[in-house]
Design a protein around this motif. Structure first.
Motif, PDB file in Angstrom:
ATOM      1  N   ARG A   8      -0.495 -14.996   3.823  1.00  0.00           N
ATOM      2  CA  ARG A   8       0.255 -14.147   2.903  1.00  0.00           C
ATOM      3  C   ARG A   8      -0.097 -12.685   3.157  1.00  0.00           C
ATOM      4  N   GLU A   9       0.798 -11.811   2.684  1.00  0.00           N
ATOM      5  CA  GLU A   9       0.528 -10.388   2.823  1.00  0.00           C
ATOM      6  C   GLU A   9      -0.570  -9.992   1.838  1.00  0.00           C
ATOM      7  N   LEU A  10      -1.480  -9.178   2.313  1.00  0.00           N
ATOM      8  CA  LEU A  10      -2.586  -8.696   1.496  1.00  0.00           C
ATOM      9  C   LEU A  10      -2.187  -7.405   0.799  1.00  0.00           C
ATOM     10  N   SER A  11      -2.913  -7.098  -0.278  1.00  0.00           N
ATOM     11  CA  SER A  11      -2.668  -5.867  -1.021  1.00  0.00           C
ATOM     12  C   SER A  11      -4.017  -5.278  -1.435  1.00  0.00           C
ATOM     13  N   ASP A  12      -3.960  -4.203  -2.182  1.00  0.00           N
ATOM     14  CA  ASP A  12      -5.197  -3.547  -2.623  1.00  0.00           C
ATOM     15  C   ASP A  12      -6.080  -4.487  -3.440  1.00  0.00           C
ATOM     16  N   SER A  13      -5.498  -5.453  -4.126  1.00  0.00           N
ATOM     17  CA  SER A  13      -6.292  -6.387  -4.927  1.00  0.00           C
ATOM     18  C   SER A  13      -7.145  -7.321  -4.056  1.00  0.00           C
ATOM     19  N   ASP A  14      -6.856  -7.359  -2.766  1.00  0.00           N
ATOM     20  CA  ASP A  14      -7.620  -8.194  -1.833  1.00  0.00           C
ATOM     21  C   ASP A  14      -8.725  -7.425  -1.117  1.00  0.00           C
ATOM     22  N   GLN A  15      -8.934  -6.187  -1.500  1.00  0.00           N
ATOM     23  CA  GLN A  15      -9.854  -5.290  -0.794  1.00  0.00           C
ATOM     24  C   GLN A  15     -11.249  -5.896  -0.604  1.00  0.00           C
ATOM     25  N   ASP A  16     -11.836  -6.466  -1.630  1.00  0.00           N
ATOM     26  CA  ASP A  16     -13.199  -7.002  -1.509  1.00  0.00           C
ATOM     27  C   ASP A  16     -13.265  -8.142  -0.490  1.00  0.00           C
ATOM     28  N   GLU A  17     -12.260  -9.015  -0.494  1.00  0.00           N
ATOM     29  CA  GLU A  17     -12.234 -10.123   0.460  1.00  0.00           C
ATOM     30  C   GLU A  17     -12.053  -9.613   1.887  1.00  0.00           C
ATOM     31  N   THR A  35     -19.006   1.489   9.799  1.00  0.00           N
ATOM     32  CA  THR A  35     -19.275   1.207   8.393  1.00  0.00           C
ATOM     33  C   THR A  35     -17.966   1.213   7.611  1.00  0.00           C
ATOM     34  N   LEU A  36     -18.049   0.870   6.353  1.00  0.00           N
ATOM     35  CA  LEU A  36     -16.885   0.946   5.481  1.00  0.00           C
ATOM     36  C   LEU A  36     -16.408   2.393   5.377  1.00  0.00           C
ATOM     37  N   HIS A  37     -17.332   3.328   5.341  1.00  0.00           N
ATOM     38  CA  HIS A  37     -16.980   4.757   5.279  1.00  0.00           C
ATOM     39  C   HIS A  37     -16.107   5.169   6.465  1.00  0.00           C
ATOM     40  N   ASP A  38     -16.318   4.542   7.624  1.00  0.00           N
ATOM     41  CA  ASP A  38     -15.536   4.845   8.828  1.00  0.00           C
ATOM     42  C   ASP A  38     -14.126   4.241   8.770  1.00  0.00           C
ATOM     43  N   GLN A  39     -13.858   3.380   7.785  1.00  0.00           N
ATOM     44  CA  GLN A  39     -12.599   2.640   7.710  1.00  0.00           C
ATOM     45  C   GLN A  39     -11.967   2.786   6.323  1.00  0.00           C
ATOM     46  N   PRO A  40     -11.541   3.978   5.962  1.00  0.00           N
ATOM     47  CA  PRO A  40     -10.982   4.176   4.616  1.00  0.00           C
ATOM     48  C   PRO A  40      -9.716   3.349   4.370  1.00  0.00           C
ATOM     49  N   ASP A  41      -9.066   2.897   5.438  1.00  0.00           N
ATOM     50  CA  ASP A  41      -7.874   2.055   5.293  1.00  0.00           C
ATOM     51  C   ASP A  41      -8.177   0.755   4.561  1.00  0.00           C
ATOM     52  N   LEU A  42      -9.400   0.248   4.677  1.00  0.00           N
ATOM     53  CA  LEU A  42      -9.753  -1.007   4.024  1.00  0.00           C
ATOM     54  C   LEU A  42      -9.794  -0.871   2.503  1.00  0.00           C
ATOM     55  N   CYS A  43      -9.912   0.355   2.033  1.00  0.00           N
ATOM     56  CA  CYS A  43      -9.959   0.603   0.591  1.00  0.00           C
ATOM     57  C   CYS A  43      -8.619   1.079   0.043  1.00  0.00           C
ATOM     58  N   ASN A  44      -7.607   1.156   0.896  1.00  0.00           N
ATOM     59  CA  ASN A  44      -6.288   1.590   0.444  1.00  0.00           C
ATOM     60  C   ASN A  44      -5.215   0.932   1.312  1.00  0.00           C
ATOM     61  N   ILE A  45      -5.138  -0.369   1.231  1.00  0.00           N
ATOM     62  CA  ILE A  45      -4.230  -1.161   2.062  1.00  0.00           C
ATOM     63  C   ILE A  45      -2.774  -0.753   1.835  1.00  0.00           C
ATOM     64  N   SER A  46      -2.394  -0.581   0.590  1.00  0.00           N
ATOM     65  CA  SER A  46      -0.999  -0.241   0.288  1.00  0.00           C
ATOM     66  C   SER A  46      -0.576   1.059   0.937  1.00  0.00           C
ATOM     67  N   GLN A  47      -1.356   2.101   0.735  1.00  0.00           N
ATOM     68  CA  GLN A  47      -0.972   3.414   1.257  1.00  0.00           C
ATOM     69  C   GLN A  47      -1.011   3.457   2.780  1.00  0.00           C
ATOM     70  N   PHE A  48      -2.025   2.849   3.379  1.00  0.00           N
ATOM     71  CA  PHE A  48      -2.199   2.959   4.825  1.00  0.00           C
ATOM     72  C   PHE A  48      -1.277   2.027   5.602  1.00  0.00           C
ATOM     73  N   TYR A  49      -1.062   0.823   5.104  1.00  0.00           N
ATOM     74  CA  TYR A  49      -0.307  -0.177   5.857  1.00  0.00           C
ATOM     75  C   TYR A  49       1.079  -0.474   5.267  1.00  0.00           C
ATOM     76  N   LEU A  50       1.150  -0.807   3.987  1.00  0.00           N
ATOM     77  CA  LEU A  50       2.375  -1.341   3.412  1.00  0.00           C
ATOM     78  C   LEU A  50       3.453  -0.283   3.167  1.00  0.00           C
ATOM     79  N   GLU A  51       3.085   0.814   2.525  1.00  0.00           N
ATOM     80  CA  GLU A  51       4.083   1.825   2.159  1.00  0.00           C
ATOM     81  C   GLU A  51       4.810   2.433   3.364  1.00  0.00           C
ATOM     82  N   PRO A  52       4.127   2.675   4.490  1.00  0.00           N
ATOM     83  CA  PRO A  52       4.852   3.221   5.653  1.00  0.00           C
ATOM     84  C   PRO A  52       5.722   2.184   6.393  1.00  0.00           C
ATOM     85  N   GLY A  53       5.707   0.917   5.948  1.00  0.00           N
ATOM     86  CA  GLY A  53       6.536  -0.096   6.583  1.00  0.00           C
ATOM     87  C   GLY A  53       5.792  -1.093   7.444  1.00  0.00           C
TER      88      GLY A  53
END
Length: 167
Positions: A8-17, A35-53
């Motif tokens: 299934r498609e992931l969303s921001d609610s899946d961030q911890d997993e 580190t997580l700091h190097d990957q801010p996309d993992l903390c904002n899935i919608s904005q980085f991946y989903l919203e742009p298509g």
């Protein structure tokens, strides 16, 4: 025995997993200095991946996230594959998780009008290199990447695949 795998498609609610799957593979399994700091996309899935298509897909065994793959829709008809990871206990043809994930991502890319897919990876992930090549990707030089490619700081090897766009 493992339960049936569902995607299934992931969303921001899946961030911890997502973080719980990806960081241990990067850091512990492959020893990458990321580190997580190097990957801010993992903390904002919608904005980085989903919203742009793009999309961010997850493979689940029961309630457990065991695989992921993401598509960044870049400028024009270009897409970038990111975050392709499968938990070590779920790798291989027996489960077919990586193959299912990449096929679903390619279908999404085609439906979105993407004509060229690119990805970056690292030298230690030899099995991943073979997997991408079996799926029609060819190794390219960094100089052949389009300017809009979202390059990760750890990436040292790059691949490209042209797509037939579905209408």
């Amino acid at each position: 025995m493992h339960s049936i795998i569902h995607i299934r498609e992931l969303s921001d609610s899946d961030q911890d997993e997502v973080i719980g799957l990806i960081l241990p593979i990067q850091q512990q399994e492959f020893g990458l200095p990321i580190t997580l700091h190097d990957q801010p996309d993992l903390c904002n899935i919608s904005q980085f991946y989903l919203e742009p298509g793009g999309t961010f897909l997850g493979a689940f065994s029961g309630q457990d996230l065991v695989g992921s793959i993401a598509l960044v829709k870049a400028a024009g008809e270009t897409g970038a594959i990111r975050k392709m990871f499968v938990h070590r206990d779920f790798r291989g043809k027996l489960f077919g998780i990586a193959q299912t994930l990449i096929e679903k991502l390619i279908a999404h890319a085609q439906q979105s009008g993407i004509k060229n897919l690119y990805l970056g990876t690292v030298e230690p992930m030899k099995a991943a290199h073979r997997f991408y090549e079996r799926n029609g990707f060819r190794r390219i030089q960094a100089s052949q990447l389009p300017p809009e490619f979202p390059r990760a700081k750890t990436d040292t090897l790059f691949f490209h695949r042209g797509l037939d766009v579905q209408t």
